[in-house]
Design an enzyme around this catalytic site. Structure first.
Site, mmCIF file in Angstrom:
data_model
loop_
_atom_site.group_PDB
_atom_site.id
_atom_site.type_symbol
_atom_site.label_atom_id
_atom_site.label_comp_id
_atom_site.label_asym_id
_atom_site.label_seq_id
_atom_site.Cartn_x
_atom_site.Cartn_y
_atom_site.Cartn_z
ATOM 1 N N GLU A 102 40.297 35.584 45.196
ATOM 2 C CA GLU A 102 39.182 34.521 45.191
ATOM 3 C C GLU A 102 39.581 33.004 44.777
ATOM 4 O O GLU A 102 38.903 32.200 44.795
ATOM 5 C CB GLU A 102 37.888 34.888 44.600
ATOM 6 C CG GLU A 102 37.093 35.867 45.045
ATOM 7 C CD GLU A 102 35.897 36.286 44.316
ATOM 8 O OE1 GLU A 102 34.873 36.952 44.794
ATOM 9 O OE2 GLU A 102 35.634 36.142 43.257
ATOM 10 N N ALA A 107 30.729 56.158 44.193
ATOM 11 C CA ALA A 107 30.005 57.437 43.851
ATOM 12 C C ALA A 107 30.978 58.662 44.084
ATOM 13 O O ALA A 107 30.825 59.505 43.379
ATOM 14 C CB ALA A 107 28.445 57.864 44.209
ATOM 15 N N ASP A 115 34.597 45.295 39.211
ATOM 16 C CA ASP A 115 35.473 44.508 38.239
ATOM 17 C C ASP A 115 35.335 45.056 36.891
ATOM 18 O O ASP A 115 36.376 45.150 36.219
ATOM 19 C CB ASP A 115 34.786 43.261 38.011
ATOM 20 C CG ASP A 115 34.667 42.214 39.450
ATOM 21 O OD1 ASP A 115 35.735 42.417 40.142
ATOM 22 O OD2 ASP A 115 33.795 41.751 39.840
HETATM 23 O O1 RIB Z 1 32.686 41.619 42.366
HETATM 24 C C1 RIB Z 1 31.336 40.692 41.969
HETATM 25 C C2 RIB Z 1 31.710 39.365 42.030
HETATM 26 O O2 RIB Z 1 32.055 39.052 43.281
HETATM 27 C C3 RIB Z 1 30.425 38.497 41.840
HETATM 28 O O3 RIB Z 1 30.199 38.334 40.440
HETATM 29 C C4 RIB Z 1 30.876 37.275 42.550
HETATM 30 O O4 RIB Z 1 30.766 36.147 41.879
HETATM 31 C C5 RIB Z 1 31.856 37.628 43.443
HETATM 32 O O5 RIB Z 1 32.974 37.015 42.895
#
Ligand code: RIB
Length: 300
Positions: free
Chosen positions: A137, A218, A247
């Protein structure tokens, strides 16, 4: 104590619950929105810190109130935020829709995350790093430079290729690649329909990187590479919101490896953290603490 350096995004998440995802051109009414701290970089940093990790975050936020909130949030988790700087007018924001069952769609406006440049990554920011963790990102050139810096200090180079994009340029710099089934599909040109197909994709990715992991929600996960190959079941939980579940997986996996745990145990840490995160709403609010994780793992 060994350091995990996370180079990645910080977003404020605006989330709503929907009965179903809207079709193009359609207007739907949803629940009231909730505002949470998120961003894949921030989530993974917090996931590791809540498990006891010493984490340094390298990121950019906007000169807006969201930027202040994002930085304060990390500070509150005990994360080193010296290199979380405010630049430009707006912070990253993500719009999240959550359907019954916890599945979500996420649209990210990167804002200040786009301002984290390769030249911002000075060598001393990587002092003491045992692992460097990045996602996609932020600009790809910055990710590439982070992985190079990691190599210079002999740190493990972990890339969570999310959101997925063409990657061949930087895979040479990766030790451990983690993707979910959709991202694996984009990298491989075909979305896996079964665990066996996902394992075949992991094996093909493992010809480009030493170790590849494909998470399957899952359905668990598959892995291939120098640690051997195999499948691992998910911890059975009732998912209500899968935001940041991936995450949680990556942050816990990284923290376990920084602690020197064997690879398969680190995968179980990831799986347990991901499962726990799916049982709570929001991105960072859903990330488990060490005690809850060890409890689920039967290690308390
Ligand atoms: O992976 C989830 C995240 O993806 C969110 O918190 C959002 O901000 C995006 O970055």
């Amino acid at each position: 104590m060994a350091v995990l350096v996370v180079v990645g995004s910080l977003n404020v998440d605006l989330a709503v619950e929907v009965e179903r995802f809207p079709r193009p051109g359609e207007t739907l009414l949803a629940s009231d929105y909730t505002l949470h701290l998120g961003g894949k970089g921030g989530n993974q940093a917090v996931a590791a810190a809540r498990l006891g990790g010493k984490v340094r975050m390298i990121a950019r936020v906007g000169e807006d109130h969201f930027g202040w909130q994002l930085r304060q949030g990390l500070l509150h988790e005990g994360i080193d935020v010296d290199e979380v700087r405010a630049v430009g007018p707006v912070s990253g924001v993500a719009w999240i829709q959550i359907a019954p069952g916890g599945e979500n769609t996420v649209t990210v406006a990167p804002g200040a995350n786009r301002s984290l440049r390769p030249e911002d990554l000075s060598p001393e920011l990587f002092d003491g790093a045992r692992a460097v963790l990045a996602q996609l990102e932020i600009p790809l050139g910055t990710v590439e430079q982070a992985l190079r810096r990691a190599r210079e200090v002999g740190a493990l180079r972990i890339l969570n290729a999310a959101p997925a994009t063409s990657l061949d340029r930087i895979l040479d710099e990766v030790d451990l690649l983690v993707v979910n089934e959709h991202e694996a599909g984009i990298l491989a040109g075909r979305e896996p329909q079964t665990s066996e197909e996902a394992l075949a994709i992991a094996s093909s990715l493992a010809r480009k990187v030493p170790q590849a992991v494909v998470t399957l929600g899952a359905q668990g996960l598959v892995f291939a590479g120098r640690e051997g190959e195999g499948m691992m079941a998910a911890f059975p939980v009732e998912a209500i919101d899968t935001t940041a579940s991936g995450d949680a997986f990556v942050g816990a996996l990284a923290e376990a490896l920084v602690e020197g745990r064997p690879f398969r145990e680190a995968l179980r840490w990831g799986a347990a953290a991901g499962a726990l995160a799916a049982t709570r709403r929001g991105a960072q609010p859903s990330l488990p603490r060490r005690e809850a994780l060890l409890d689920l793992l039967g290690q308390l």
